[in-house]
Design an enzyme around this catalytic site. Structure first.
Site, PDB file in Angstrom:
ATOM      1  N   HIS A  28       0.840  -1.198   0.000  1.00 57.23           N
ATOM      2  CA  HIS A  28       0.000   0.000   0.000  1.00 57.23           C
ATOM      3  C   HIS A  28       0.874   1.247   0.000  1.00 57.23           C
ATOM      4  O   HIS A  28       0.900   2.002  -0.969  1.00 57.23           O
ATOM      5  CB  HIS A  28      -0.918  -0.017   1.230  1.00 57.23           C
ATOM      6  CG  HIS A  28      -1.760   1.209   1.388  1.00 57.23           C
ATOM      7  ND1 HIS A  28      -1.895   1.855   2.598  1.00 57.23           N
ATOM      8  CD2 HIS A  28      -2.511   1.911   0.510  1.00 57.23           C
ATOM      9  CE1 HIS A  28      -2.700   2.897   2.449  1.00 57.23           C
ATOM     10  NE2 HIS A  28      -3.094   2.948   1.188  1.00 57.23           N
TER      11      HIS A  28
ATOM     12  N   HIS B 120      -1.268   1.672   8.104  1.00 54.37           N
ATOM     13  CA  HIS B 120      -2.711   1.795   7.897  1.00 54.37           C
ATOM     14  C   HIS B 120      -3.435   0.487   8.174  1.00 54.37           C
ATOM     15  O   HIS B 120      -4.554   0.296   7.725  1.00 54.37           O
ATOM     16  CB  HIS B 120      -2.997   2.295   6.483  1.00 54.37           C
ATOM     17  CG  HIS B 120      -2.212   3.519   6.118  1.00 54.37           C
ATOM     18  ND1 HIS B 120      -1.008   3.463   5.452  1.00 54.37           N
ATOM     19  CD2 HIS B 120      -2.435   4.827   6.375  1.00 54.37           C
ATOM     20  CE1 HIS B 120      -0.523   4.686   5.299  1.00 54.37           C
ATOM     21  NE2 HIS B 120      -1.362   5.534   5.853  1.00 54.37           N
TER      22      HIS B 120
END
Lengths: 176, 818
Positions: free
Chosen positions: A104, A123
């Site tokens: 990501h 995250h």
């Protein structure tokens, strides 16, 4: 986010090429023997180096070993899971290796042994080491790059390829 | 093994690539992206590229100089194949360079004739001929649509035309397209029998807050960073507003904000809040499903009793007196003054605790976190709600009760405040008045089941996946549309006139003629007789606004598939063909109503609609405002920039209800149990709550992701999360297929163990292409025909061992372990 859950400064340094200063004492860092060759040839497929990572005798179940593959600037782990998995190497079919940069945003992930997942402090994405790096939940748009392994007759473990693009590089084997 | 693309290397964006502004068209947050396109036979190099970065080196975390294979494709642009990269925009205030698992796959989910992606996209009009769908020209297809439609409508007699049409922005919506369809059905015609894409009527999802004077999108996203408390109700923002959560709520928590979450389910958002803020700063009120109203009334009562109210705000901005709007068929609750609300909504902590199933002390703690003044001043609290209550029990009163709390504490129109829905799609509504539809609006899906309607125009709706009482709806719809198909098949080879007569004969015998406008061949599209291919955002220029009213223009960066068109131009085509047919038939006066659609492109539709109401706003000006756009309402144009409005109601005047005094109203709605018909009985007769909602990976884009290997590898069939002890009692293993059944229908799902699920409370995915959860949702709605998808109960039985695809799936917990 709490600071202790973020990438620590040492590991950030790893991403900038400071691997020798931060790899754990047990780490066997593979050097990219085939990289020079790959850089001078333009071919349709990326030429991956065959890099010796460790010997089976070095591995302890559920204790990941830090590696760098295809080169020292691409951190990963070599892991003996203790149970046979599809795609696992070695006589027990349980040795796997993954990039540990979250696809990501490139944060350095940590291994959670109780459920054999890699977890991202940035995250909160997480990946299943027993399912070929399938993203269990998260924001990455690909599953985790897994390194193809070969074990020779001396039980030496070699990495010889990757199956997804590694975060932070537009060619898995750096070129140019 | 997990799905892998085996892409080792990507083409490098050259320094001179064309750059286009893109707002992600999937969810309401509307993250900024940049679309880079360049000729197929060109490429950048590691030392000469768009980023001006040495790409022969490993890039660090959060770099702008990397893109994933999912952000890349080869598409058509002005007829030529070009490389396309769509990557997050680091300069966009909304997402700051973050990409979600949905938006960061925009490029991959484009149709590519080179890479073979999204071959499911429709490319040309099709009509039902010779027992199947045959490709044809726009003129042929639209002529058939117009001739059949003209047979069932006349001036002021349009009730036999049923219309299902999206009303949102993003996706294939937006101001251009809602205007195109709105002008056709609400100006040229006054179609009353219409509905919206995700519910069975043409109505607001938030009537009460509007009736109280408070627009549901009244804050700025930065309020999450400025606040003391984030109050989340029936919302799961890390999954369904991902970068609002990661880029704004997380920063708020890092700034010290505490979080109150109301949800019967422990979502990954609860876990993420605990990770960021620490568990001591997160209060999860895990209420019994559907009891939100009692909780809010108790919070209101407690806040008032403690004196944690903003008396000046109440005096200055809300009405005096007693009841201002009486309860009636259009208002499921009376509305009135603060004092009236104190009486009508009174509920003690203990009474609420009994109903909600959470401790009275926790409700009191929540009240303090929400409203207890901090350092002698207003405690800033931003309140955000979504489908958990919008599609939950007693929608009108529940949302009203929540807005009551924000009004009483003066937390609207001020920094760190706001009481807003989080939203699904972006917004993009610009249409003539819908007043003729009435309130309550007609319950379209039930009318169709009852045999009403003769012609059905569908615009990117798929009732088969997103309605309630879906099992019965599908049975009836298949039967009625098949009557027309059979009539058409029986007249194969007939002239157009003979064919129309055959269709009308079948219609008059109870059949339904179906026109489906969509980007793919949808499930309800299987029943259609004419299928018209549309484009979506990026394949046309499109304007929408996000959840903080941020208006932006997505620039067209590629061609639509084949001969597909923007919806606004398809609507124009229908209007033009209707005008021609009506004129041919001598119905001149009626034909004249269909003039005014001579739009060459989507910008013409924008100028005909939105621009007329907002003359400052043009494509050129929006293009110049880039991915940060302008927050609506736009108030002017100065120094080369559009001037917007950061947050609404900063002057304390509330206007959404249309009252000239600018005073907000309180909602006077007391708790009345499970309100919708049949719900209490269903609960009593079935073991499991079949809660339902969305999943991070594919919400808002499942229609594309049903052909995306990365997604289908993870969730080959929709799952149902079940507590492991319940699984053991039912003899279930992870991956087993179960049937969920109750008094209205049945559906199926893959078993996913979830240790945080409460006993007898399951969670299914809403809107799945396979395993339609709506099959087991009964027809009960609130008085204003708002669906009650959430409160559903059923039983569960195993029907199959895990299918092979399910063996690839990881069944581990979604909660991060750090």
């Amino acid at each position: 986010m709490k600071c202790n859950r973020l990438v620590d400064s040492g590991r950030r340094q790893f991403l900038r090429g400071g691997i020798l200063g931060v790899a754990g004492a047990a780490a066997a860092v593979a050097l990219p023997a085939g990289q020079a060759q790959a850089q001078v040839q333009a071919r349709a497929m990326v030429d991956y180096p065959s890099s010796k990572l460790a010997n089976l005798a070095d591995l302890v179940v559920d204790v990941p070993m830090d590696i760098g593959y295809p080169d020292a600037d691409s951190p990963g782990i070599l892991l003996k899971l203790g149970t046979r998995v599809e795609g696992g190497a070695g006589p027990d079919g349980d040795v796997v290796a993954y990039s540990v940069l979250c696809p990501h945003k490139g944060f350095y992930m940590s291994y959670h042994a109780p459920d054999k997942t890699l977890n991202c402090p940035g995250h909160f994405s997480r990946f299943d080491c027993e399912k070929g790096g399938q993203q269990v939940w998260g924001h990455a748009t690909q599953n985790l790059p897994q390194f193809a392994l070969r074990v020779d007759d001396k039980d030496d473990i070699y990495a010889e390829g990757a199956d997804e693009l590694i975060y932070g590089r537009l060619s898995n084997v750096l070129q140019g | 093994m997990a799905y892998k693309r085996n892409i080792d290397r990507l083409p490098i964006i050259p320094a001179d690539a064309k750059v286009q502004n893109v707002t992600c068209h999937y969810c309401i947050v509307g993250c900024g992206y940049k679309a880079y396109t360049w000729p197929l036979k060109k490429q950048g190099t590691t030392d000469s590229n768009w980023a001006g970065t040495d790409l022969s080196q490993q890039q660090g975390a959060e770099t702008d100089a990397w893109y994933a294979p999912s952000m890349y494709n080869v598409v058509k642009q002005n007829g030529a194949d070009v490389h396309l990269v769509i990557k997050p925009d680091v300069d966009c205030a909304v997402n700051g360079g973050l990409g979600s698992i949905r938006g960061a796959r925009m490029a991959e989910n484009r149709r590519s004739d080179v890479n073979g992606t999204q071959q499911q996209r429709l490319t040309e009009p099709m009509v039902w001929r010779y027992g199947t769908w045959q490709p044809t020209s726009w003129d042929d297809a639209l002529d058939l649509v117009a001739r059949v439609t003209a047979r069932v409508i006349d001036k002021d007699k349009e009730d036999d035309l049923f219309v299902s049409m999206f009303d949102h922005g993003g996706s294939a919506g937006g101001y251009e397209n809602t205007w195109g369809t709105g002008k056709l059905y609400f100006e040229s015609m006054k179609v009353k029998h219409c509905r919206i894409h995700n519910r069975p009527a043409y109505n607001s999802e938030v009537h009460s807050t509007r009736d109280m004077g408070v627009d549901e999108l009244n804050y700025a996203y930065e309020d999450y960073q400025l606040t003391d408390t984030i109050f989340l109700i029936g919302a799961n923002p890390i999954e369904t507003q991902t970068n609002l959560f990661l880029n704004h709520m997380v920063k708020g928590m890092q700034n010290g904000a505490r979080v109150v979450v109301v949800d019967p389910r422990r979502t990954v958002s609860v876990d993420a809040c605990e990770q960021v803020a620490g568990a001591d700063n997160v209060l999860h009120l895990q209420i019994n499903s559907g009891t939100d109203l009692s909780l809010f009334n108790a919070l209101f009562t407690e806040i008032v009793a403690k004196g944690w109210i903003d008396a000046d705000f109440i005096r200055g901005s809300t009405i005096d007196g007693d009841v201002a709007v009486a309860e009636d068929g259009a208002h499921p609750s009376a509305l009135g003054s603060f004092e009236a609300a104190k009486a009508a909504c009174h509920l003690s902590l203990d009474e609420a605790a009994e109903i909600c199933g959470v401790a009275a002390a926790d409700i009191a703690k929540a009240a303090a976190w929400i409203a207890e003044p901090k350092d002698g001043a207003r405690r800033k609290c931003v309140t955000a709600y979504e489908k958990g209550i919008i599609w939950g029990n007693d929608n009108y009163r529940t949302i009203g009760a929540l807005v009551n709390i924000a009004l009483a504490t003066g937390n609207i129109g001020r920094e760190g405040g706001g009481v807003c829905r989080l939203g699904g799609h972006q917004e993009g509504y610009y249409r003539p008045s819908d007043a003729h539809v009435g309130r309550p609006a007609p319950y379209i899906d039930q009318l169709i089941i009852a045999g009403q309607g003769k012609v059905h125009h569908i615009w990117a709706n798929d009732h088969y996946k997103t309605t309630l009482n879906a099992a019965e709806f599908k049975r009836v719809y298949n039967r009625r549309s098949n009557m027309v198909k059979e009539a058409m098949d029986a007249r194969a080879g007939a002239t157009r006139e003979e064919l129309i007569d055959a269709i009308v004969g079948a219609i008059n015998a109870g059949g339904l003629f179906v026109v489906d406008v969509d980007i793919i061949h949808s499930q309800i599209g299987q029943a259609a007789h004419v299928i018209l291919p549309a484009v979506e955002s990026g394949e046309m220029n499109l304007t929408s606004m996000n959840g903080e009213r941020r208006l932006r223009l997505v620039e067209k960066y590629m061609d639509g598939p084949g001969d597909s068109k923007p919806d606004c131009l398809i609507a124009a085509g229908i209007a033009q063909h209707l005008e021609r047919v009506l004129r041919e038939e001598g119905r001149t006066e009626y034909a004249d109503q269909f003039k005014g659609y001579d739009w060459a492109n989507e910008e013409d539709a924008f100028m005909d609609g939105y621009n007329k109401g907002n003359p400052e706003v043009t494509y050129d000006r929006l293009r110049a405002m880039g991915n940060n756009g302008v927050q609506e309402p736009v108030t002017g144009f100065a120094d080369g920039k559009l001037v917007g409005t950061k947050r609404l109601y900063t002057d304390g005047r509330f206007t959404r209800h249309g009252r000239e005094d600018g005073k907000a109203l309180f909602c006077l709605g007391g708790w009345r149990g499970l309100q919708a018909p049949g719900k209490a009985q269903q609960k009593a007769n079935h073991r499991f709550l079949i809660n339902n909602g969305r999943a991070n990976m594919n919400w808002q884009n499942w229609f594309l992701d049903q052909k995306n290997e990365f997604v289908m590898d993870r969730f080959p069939v929709p799952f149902i999360q079940i507590n492991p002890e319940d699984m053991a009692e039912l003899g279930l293993k992870p991956g087993d297929m179960v049937e969920v059944f109750n008094d209205v229908g049945a559906t199926q799902a893959l078993v996913y163990p979830e240790r945080t699920a409460r006993r007898n409370e399951t969670f299914m995915i809403f809107g799945a292409p396979a395993g339609t959860q709506g099959n087991v949702v009964n027809a009960g709605t609130n008085e204003l025909i708002l669906p009650n998808y959430k409160q559903t109960w059923g039983n569960i039985r195993k029907i199959s061992d895990a299918i092979p695809a399910a063996a690839r799936v990881s069944y581990k917990s979604w909660e991060v372990e750090l």
